[in-house]
Every structure is written in structure tokens, then in C-alpha cells.
Design a protein around this motif. Structure first.
Motif, PDB file in Angstrom:
ATOM      1  N   SER A   1      47.219  36.318  37.354  1.00  0.00           N
ATOM      2  CA  SER A   1      45.989  36.944  37.833  1.00  0.00           C
ATOM      3  C   SER A   1      46.368  38.229  38.573  1.00  0.00           C
ATOM      4  CB  SER A   1      45.260  35.985  38.776  1.00  0.00           C
ATOM      5  OG  SER A   1      44.144  36.613  39.348  1.00  0.00           O
ATOM      6  N   TRP A   2      46.197  39.364  37.912  1.00  0.00           N
ATOM      7  CA  TRP A   2      46.602  40.644  38.485  1.00  0.00           C
ATOM      8  C   TRP A   2      45.514  41.164  39.419  1.00  0.00           C
ATOM      9  CZ3 TRP A   2      51.486  41.753  37.832  1.00  0.00           C
ATOM     10  CH2 TRP A   2      52.154  41.250  36.730  1.00  0.00           C
ATOM     11  N   PRO A   3      45.891  41.810  40.541  1.00  0.00           N
ATOM     12  CA  PRO A   3      44.883  42.353  41.463  1.00  0.00           C
ATOM     13  C   PRO A   3      44.221  43.591  40.868  1.00  0.00           C
ATOM     14  CG  PRO A   3      47.084  42.953  42.205  1.00  0.00           C
ATOM     15  CD  PRO A   3      47.257  42.025  41.032  1.00  0.00           C
ATOM     16  N   THR A   4      42.983  43.841  41.314  1.00  0.00           N
ATOM     17  CA  THR A   4      42.296  45.060  40.899  1.00  0.00           C
ATOM     18  C   THR A   4      42.904  46.243  41.640  1.00  0.00           C
ATOM     19  OG1 THR A   4      40.627  44.899  42.637  1.00  0.00           O
ATOM     20  CG2 THR A   4      40.147  43.764  40.550  1.00  0.00           C
ATOM     21  N   ARG A   5      42.552  47.432  41.231  1.00  0.00           N
ATOM     22  CA  ARG A   5      43.070  48.642  41.870  1.00  0.00           C
ATOM     23  C   ARG A   5      42.671  48.678  43.347  1.00  0.00           C
ATOM     24  NH1 ARG A   5      45.025  53.237  39.648  1.00  0.00           N
ATOM     25  NH2 ARG A   5      44.874  55.159  40.871  1.00  0.00           N
ATOM     26  N   LYS A   6      41.422  48.297  43.621  1.00  0.00           N
ATOM     27  CA  LYS A   6      40.924  48.290  45.006  1.00  0.00           C
ATOM     28  C   LYS A   6      41.712  47.294  45.859  1.00  0.00           C
ATOM     29  CE  LYS A   6      36.623  47.678  47.570  1.00  0.00           C
ATOM     30  NZ  LYS A   6      35.205  47.320  47.488  1.00  0.00           N
ATOM     31  N   GLU A   7      41.937  46.101  45.322  1.00  0.00           N
ATOM     32  CA  GLU A   7      42.714  45.089  46.047  1.00  0.00           C
ATOM     33  C   GLU A   7      44.148  45.558  46.276  1.00  0.00           C
ATOM     34  OE1 GLU A   7      40.687  40.910  44.527  1.00  0.00           O
ATOM     35  OE2 GLU A   7      42.229  41.854  43.292  1.00  0.00           O
TER      36      GLU A   7
END
Length: 68
Positions: free
Chosen positions: A27-33
């Protein structure tokens, strides 16, 4: 103990195949995260560096006071 290692030994191709399957499940983080987490890490590092700098300065002053 060597028996366990022999039973779990995989070929390099099987290993890479398993790695590929696992990477798809990550589960890869979003750019914002990612930017938020990076900011938290950098802030924590700066705060800890300042804390240890103050502690080091205090200990240095205390040693200097004791040794005269």
C-alpha cells in the motif's frame, strides 16, 4: 538446522517472482501523505538535534564548572 535451510531454498527466478507479487500488494502512500510524513521526519530530526545540542552544552558547562 541445515535441513530447514535446504527446504526453504528458492531459485533466484522464484525469489524475484515472489518479490514482484509482494510489491503489488504494498500500500503505497499518496503524494500528499509522502510530503506530510517527510515533514514530520525532518521536524523530528531538527527537534532532536536541538535537544541533544542543548544537553551537550549543559553537560559541557557543568564539567567546565566542576573542573574549574
Amino acid at each position: 538446522m541445515a535441513d530447514v535451510a535446504e527446504k526453504t531454498k528458492k531459485s533466484p527466478a522464484k525469489f524475484l517472482s515472489d518479490v514482484n507479487k509482494e510489491m503489488k500488494r504494498v500500500s503505497w502512500p499518496t503524494r500528499k501523505e509522502l510530503f506530510r510524513y517527510t515533514g514530520i521526519v525532518l521536524s523530528t530530526v531538527v527537534i532532536m538535534a536541538l535537544f541533544f545540542w542543548v544537553v551537550d552544552l549543559g553537560i559541557s558547562q557543568l564539567v567546565e564548572l566542576i573542573l574549574g
